[in-house]
Design a protein around this motif. Structure first.
Motif, short mmCIF file in Angstrom:
data_model
loop_
_atom_site.label_atom_id
_atom_site.label_comp_id
_atom_site.label_asym_id
_atom_site.label_seq_id
_atom_site.Cartn_x
_atom_site.Cartn_y
_atom_site.Cartn_z
N LEU A 122 0.80 -1.34 0.10
CA LEU A 122 -0.17 -0.13 0.36
C LEU A 122 1.14 1.15 0.02
CD1 LEU A 122 -2.16 -0.99 2.66
CD2 LEU A 122 -2.82 -0.89 -0.02
N GLN A 123 2.41 1.33 1.12
CA GLN A 123 2.88 2.49 0.95
C GLN A 123 3.65 2.64 -0.78
OE1 GLN A 123 4.90 1.12 4.52
NE2 GLN A 123 3.79 2.18 5.75
N GLN A 124 3.95 1.43 -1.02
CA GLN A 124 4.97 1.74 -2.25
C GLN A 124 3.66 2.48 -3.37
OE1 GLN A 124 7.44 0.52 -3.00
NE2 GLN A 124 7.50 1.54 -5.21
N ARG A 125 2.65 1.83 -3.20
CA ARG A 125 1.49 3.17 -4.09
C ARG A 125 1.52 4.73 -3.70
NH1 ARG A 125 -3.91 -0.81 -3.40
NH2 ARG A 125 -3.21 -2.65 -3.91
N HIS A 126 1.90 5.01 -3.01
CA HIS A 126 2.18 6.26 -2.94
C HIS A 126 4.11 6.44 -3.59
CE1 HIS A 126 -1.95 6.81 -1.76
NE2 HIS A 126 -2.01 5.67 -1.17
N ARG A 127 4.69 5.42 -3.46
CA ARG A 127 6.27 5.68 -4.15
C ARG A 127 6.10 5.43 -5.54
NH1 ARG A 127 7.41 3.17 1.07
NH2 ARG A 127 7.76 1.30 0.54
N ASN A 128 7.22 6.45 -6.21
CA ASN A 128 7.69 5.58 -7.04
C ASN A 128 7.38 4.10 -7.55
OD1 ASN A 128 8.60 7.83 -7.33
ND2 ASN A 128 11.17 7.21 -7.39
N GLN A 153 -1.78 -4.04 -16.12
CA GLN A 153 -1.62 -3.18 -16.85
C GLN A 153 -1.17 -1.88 -16.00
OE1 GLN A 153 -1.93 -4.12 -20.39
NE2 GLN A 153 -2.03 -5.95 -19.12
N SER A 154 -0.29 -2.07 -15.09
CA SER A 154 0.56 -0.86 -15.06
C SER A 154 1.02 -0.03 -16.07
CB SER A 154 0.66 -0.65 -13.34
OG SER A 154 2.20 -1.56 -13.67
N PRO A 155 0.70 1.40 -16.00
CA PRO A 155 1.77 2.11 -17.12
C PRO A 155 3.78 2.27 -16.82
CG PRO A 155 -0.01 3.42 -15.56
CD PRO A 155 -0.03 2.74 -15.16
N ALA A 156 3.77 1.75 -15.75
CA ALA A 156 5.44 1.13 -14.99
C ALA A 156 5.78 -0.01 -16.11
CB ALA A 156 5.70 1.56 -13.33
N LYS A 157 5.11 -1.70 -15.65
CA LYS A 157 5.25 -2.41 -16.39
C LYS A 157 5.21 -2.60 -17.83
CE LYS A 157 2.47 -5.85 -16.17
NZ LYS A 157 1.69 -7.19 -15.48
N GLN A 158 3.73 -1.45 -18.49
CA GLN A 158 3.92 -1.21 -19.76
C GLN A 158 4.77 -0.27 -20.81
OE1 GLN A 158 1.67 -3.37 -21.58
NE2 GLN A 158 0.80 -3.43 -19.42
N ALA A 159 5.06 0.19 -20.25
CA ALA A 159 6.64 1.25 -20.60
C ALA A 159 7.84 0.26 -20.33
CB ALA A 159 6.21 2.25 -19.20
N PHE A 160 8.07 -0.56 -19.79
CA PHE A 160 9.23 -1.70 -19.19
C PHE A 160 9.34 -2.41 -20.53
CE2 PHE A 160 11.88 -4.90 -18.34
CZ PHE A 160 13.41 -4.85 -17.86
N LEU A 161 8.06 -2.76 -20.94
CA LEU A 161 7.73 -4.03 -22.28
C LEU A 161 8.01 -3.24 -22.99
CD1 LEU A 161 4.74 -6.13 -19.81
CD2 LEU A 161 7.14 -7.17 -20.68
#
Length: 298
Positions: free
Chosen positions: A89-95, A283-291
């Motif tokens: 939960l805390q990670q969601r509010h960080r990078n 389908q998080s933006p971070a994962k899609q960007a890396f893929l």
């Protein structure tokens, strides 16, 4: 009255867990910044509430009863679940963070040299890399993306990152001493550096290489064997033998003149590296960007 209808004190469980872990009310009190008598009272209250004896009071200490041991394991598992949930939960509010799993060789020679380009393009995404030199089961890992080496069957239905192309490599000094090495006959007479596949890895080894190339078996009197590809390449650079070089892994050493590639003896197979999206529903933006980046990276 059923236990589920009782209100169990979270603080009482926390005190119990500390006392159970230390097997000492005194040590638990020190950890919790309390007193030995307060810890003893809270444990006693929990035992009365549960109708169970959790500790045997022995000379100069305590020990867990069978019920106490079972409750301790359950409480510790529960606390671990709570802590991991809070972390998520805390990670969601960080990078946003991506966790990748691959073998040590690909991480060292292909991924890490290219990763600065991704981090420059996406500086807000934290990347965590987990590696394993041998075979691994990505299904048992808490990761987002796995980059795996597999045969053609294992690569069905997933994007390919690299095809397997191998060719012998050695140091310039070794080639000057033993060369020319321009056919299978001359290759079969020199010391070879072997990468083992004793954990079921699919990568090509020397017996498989000679068999696919239609040449004779290796006849050299000495051979060095490794289960670590970076170490094998260091030994090749030191001039102690010929190793198999994978396209995509050894370009840096070739460009710097540390190794010479005997590319006339190159061999391609149906094996290669594929990229697995472990949780395709995410389908998080971070994962899609890396893929998108890794599948278009040169």
């Amino acid at each position: 009255m059923l236990l589920t209808s009782k209100r169990i004190s979270p603080n009482g469980l926390r005190v119990f867990e500390s006392a159970a872990r230390h097997l000492s009310f005194t040590a638990a009190a020190k950890e919790l910044r309390s007193t030995q008598s307060a810890v003893s009272q809270q444990v006693r209250a929990l035992e009365e509430q549960l109708g169970l004896q959790l500790f045997d009071r022995i000379y100069r200490g305590v020990r867990l009863t069978e019920s106490g041991q079972a409750l301790c394991e359950a409480v510790q598992a529960g606390f671990a679940t709570i802590e991991s949930t809070i972390e998520r939960l805390q990670q969601r509010h960080r990078n946003p963070r991506l966790t990748l799993l691959t073998d040590f060789s690909l991480a060292s020679y292909w991924l890490l040299p290219r990763l600065p380009a991704f981090r420059q393009r996406h500086p807000h995404i934290d990347v965590r890399i987990m590696t394993n030199q041998g075979g691994f089961d990505w299904r048992e890992q808490e990761v987002d993306i796995a980059i795996v080496f597999a045969d053609q069957r294992g690569l069905e239905g997933i994007p390919r990152l690299l095809d397997e192309e191998v060719f012998p490599v050695c140091s310039p000094g070794f080639l000057a001493e033993y060369g020319p090495i321009d056919d299978l006959a001359s290759l079969g007479e020199v010391p070879l550096l072997t990468l083992t596949a004793d954990q079921g890895q699919k990568w090509l080894d020397w017996p498989g290489y000679f068999e696919r190339m239609g040449g004779p078996l290796h006849q050299a009197p000495s051979e060095l064997t490794f289960n670590n590809y970076p170490l094998l390449l260091q030994v090749a650079i030191a001039g102690q033998g010929v190793g198999l070089g994978w396209r995509g892994m050894v370009e840096n050493q070739l460009e710097r003149g540390m190794l010479v590639g005997l590319e006339s003896l190159s061999l391609s197979t149906d094996n290669g590296y594929g990229v697995i999206d472990i949780h395709a529903e995410d389908q998080s933006p971070a994962k899609q960007a890396f893929l998108e980046w890794i599948l278009t990276s040169d």
